[in-house]
Design a protein around this motif. Structure first.
Motif, PDB file in Angstrom:
ATOM      1  N   ALA A   1     -46.961  25.153 -25.735  1.00 54.75           N
ATOM      2  CA  ALA A   1     -45.842  26.091 -25.864  1.00 54.75           C
ATOM      3  C   ALA A   1     -44.544  25.342 -26.143  1.00 54.75           C
ATOM      4  O   ALA A   1     -43.752  25.754 -26.996  1.00 54.75           O
ATOM      5  N   LYS A   2     -44.324  24.251 -25.432  1.00 54.08           N
ATOM      6  CA  LYS A   2     -43.124  23.437 -25.674  1.00 54.08           C
ATOM      7  C   LYS A   2     -43.127  22.903 -27.100  1.00 54.08           C
ATOM      8  O   LYS A   2     -42.106  22.945 -27.789  1.00 54.08           O
ATOM      9  N   SER A   3     -44.270  22.412 -27.553  1.00 53.85           N
ATOM     10  CA  SER A   3     -44.389  21.878 -28.923  1.00 53.85           C
ATOM     11  C   SER A   3     -44.123  22.946 -29.972  1.00 53.85           C
ATOM     12  O   SER A   3     -43.625  22.644 -31.053  1.00 53.85           O
ATOM     13  N   ALA A   4     -44.459  24.200 -29.641  1.00 58.46           N
ATOM     14  CA  ALA A   4     -44.232  25.310 -30.571  1.00 58.46           C
ATOM     15  C   ALA A   4     -42.791  25.796 -30.535  1.00 58.46           C
ATOM     16  O   ALA A   4     -42.434  26.714 -31.271  1.00 58.46           O
ATOM     17  N   GLY A   5     -41.971  25.203 -29.665  1.00 62.40           N
ATOM     18  CA  GLY A   5     -40.565  25.568 -29.615  1.00 62.40           C
ATOM     19  C   GLY A   5     -40.192  26.637 -28.611  1.00 62.40           C
ATOM     20  O   GLY A   5     -39.052  27.093 -28.576  1.00 62.40           O
ATOM     21  N   HIS A   6     -41.134  27.063 -27.780  1.00 67.10           N
ATOM     22  CA  HIS A   6     -40.822  28.060 -26.760  1.00 67.10           C
ATOM     23  C   HIS A   6     -39.931  27.439 -25.687  1.00 67.10           C
ATOM     24  O   HIS A   6     -40.072  26.261 -25.365  1.00 67.10           O
ATOM     25  N   THR A   7     -39.045  28.231 -25.116  1.00 66.91           N
ATOM     26  CA  THR A   7     -38.185  27.756 -24.026  1.00 66.91           C
ATOM     27  C   THR A   7     -38.724  28.196 -22.665  1.00 66.91           C
ATOM     28  O   THR A   7     -38.180  27.822 -21.631  1.00 66.91           O
ATOM     29  N   SER A   8     -39.774  28.995 -22.683  1.00 65.11           N
ATOM     30  CA  SER A   8     -40.426  29.427 -21.451  1.00 65.11           C
ATOM     31  C   SER A   8     -41.830  29.911 -21.791  1.00 65.11           C
ATOM     32  O   SER A   8     -42.153  30.130 -22.965  1.00 65.11           O
ATOM     33  N   VAL A   9     -42.633  30.059 -20.757  1.00 68.98           N
ATOM     34  CA  VAL A   9     -43.943  30.689 -20.889  1.00 68.98           C
ATOM     35  C   VAL A   9     -44.049  31.750 -19.804  1.00 68.98           C
ATOM     36  O   VAL A   9     -43.410  31.645 -18.756  1.00 68.98           O
ATOM     37  N   ALA A  10     -44.845  32.758 -20.066  1.00 69.36           N
ATOM     38  CA  ALA A  10     -45.027  33.847 -19.114  1.00 69.36           C
ATOM     39  C   ALA A  10     -46.515  34.128 -18.961  1.00 69.36           C
ATOM     40  O   ALA A  10     -47.329  33.751 -19.816  1.00 69.36           O
ATOM     41  N   LEU A  11     -46.852  34.778 -17.854  1.00 66.48           N
ATOM     42  CA  LEU A  11     -48.232  35.184 -17.641  1.00 66.48           C
ATOM     43  C   LEU A  11     -48.271  36.320 -16.641  1.00 66.48           C
ATOM     44  O   LEU A  11     -47.307  36.567 -15.917  1.00 66.48           O
ATOM     45  N   SER A  12     -49.389  37.016 -16.637  1.00 67.48           N
ATOM     46  CA  SER A  12     -49.668  38.048 -15.650  1.00 67.48           C
ATOM     47  C   SER A  12     -50.702  37.455 -14.709  1.00 67.48           C
ATOM     48  O   SER A  12     -51.836  37.220 -15.106  1.00 67.48           O
ATOM     49  N   ALA A  13     -50.294  37.206 -13.458  1.00 67.20           N
ATOM     50  CA  ALA A  13     -51.165  36.519 -12.504  1.00 67.20           C
ATOM     51  C   ALA A  13     -51.833  37.503 -11.552  1.00 67.20           C
ATOM     52  O   ALA A  13     -51.181  38.399 -11.020  1.00 67.20           O
ATOM     53  N   GLN A  14     -53.114  37.310 -11.327  1.00 66.82           N
ATOM     54  CA  GLN A  14     -53.783  38.040 -10.269  1.00 66.82           C
ATOM     55  C   GLN A  14     -53.164  37.580  -8.947  1.00 66.82           C
ATOM     56  O   GLN A  14     -52.813  36.408  -8.794  1.00 66.82           O
ATOM     57  N   LEU A  15     -52.998  38.488  -8.008  1.00 71.28           N
ATOM     58  CA  LEU A  15     -52.292  38.171  -6.775  1.00 71.28           C
ATOM     59  C   LEU A  15     -52.876  36.964  -6.040  1.00 71.28           C
ATOM     60  O   LEU A  15     -52.132  36.141  -5.509  1.00 71.28           O
ATOM     61  N   HIS A  16     -54.182  36.828  -6.036  1.00 67.69           N
ATOM     62  CA  HIS A  16     -54.797  35.700  -5.325  1.00 67.69           C
ATOM     63  C   HIS A  16     -54.439  34.355  -5.955  1.00 67.69           C
ATOM     64  O   HIS A  16     -54.578  33.316  -5.306  1.00 67.69           O
ATOM     65  N   ALA A  17     -53.952  34.361  -7.192  1.00 71.51           N
ATOM     66  CA  ALA A  17     -53.640  33.112  -7.905  1.00 71.51           C
ATOM     67  C   ALA A  17     -52.146  32.786  -7.926  1.00 71.51           C
ATOM     68  O   ALA A  17     -51.753  31.791  -8.528  1.00 71.51           O
ATOM     69  N   LEU A  18     -51.316  33.576  -7.262  1.00 74.22           N
ATOM     70  CA  LEU A  18     -49.872  33.340  -7.316  1.00 74.22           C
ATOM     71  C   LEU A  18     -49.498  31.936  -6.866  1.00 74.22           C
ATOM     72  O   LEU A  18     -48.701  31.260  -7.525  1.00 74.22           O
TER      73      LEU A  18
END
Length: 141
Positions: free
Chosen positions: A95-112
């Motif tokens: 993501a950094k290499s692609a020029g993104h300044t952040s990444v996001a995700l939808s996390a299952q609660l057990h994986a927070l």
């Protein structure tokens, strides 16, 4: 003997034969995610990551063009061994290499807590996705 873990990235066409069975086992078989939700038609546009141990596929993840990371899955017998962390590091680097300044995700609660250790911060309310409670998370670079 110490096992060697390798993470490779590539397009769906190159990695689908190894990644698909992992996602089927983890999401469809273990978590009862409906097939039509798991196979959402977006794989072709993503960068995929595949973890292998001694050549055996054991984990996968994908990075969407908008900087969302998803479909992070590690086979049960390999969980807790750092493979998920390595997959996430690879996706974050891409993501950094692609020029993104952040990444996001939808996390299952057990994986927070897992994602928090990587620096992700939760936001928003709990929501259901495929019958599983989730929260949105973001990591800003």
């Amino acid at each position: 003997m110490v096992s060697t873990t390798t993470i490779v990235s590539g397009h769906w066409e190159a990695l689908k034969d190894a990644a698909s069975p992992i996602r089927r086992v983890v999401f469809i078989d273990e978590q009862n995610v409906p097939k039509e939700e798991e196979w959402d038609g977006r794989d072709e546009e993503c960068i995929h990551f595949l973890a292998t141990v001694e050549g055996t596929p054991v984990g996968t993840a994908r990075l969407l063009p908008d900087g969302h990371i998803g479909r992070v899955a590690v086979l049960a017998s390999f969980r807790g061994s750092g493979i998920g962390y390595q997959l996430m590091e690879a996706a974050i680097r891409a993501a950094k290499s692609a020029g993104h300044t952040s990444v996001a995700l939808s996390a299952q609660l057990h994986a927070l807590a897992f994602y928090e250790r990587l620096g992700f911060v939760t936001h928003g309310d709990v929501f259901m996705d495929a019958g599983i409670p989730h929260r949105e998370m973001v990591l800003t670079f």
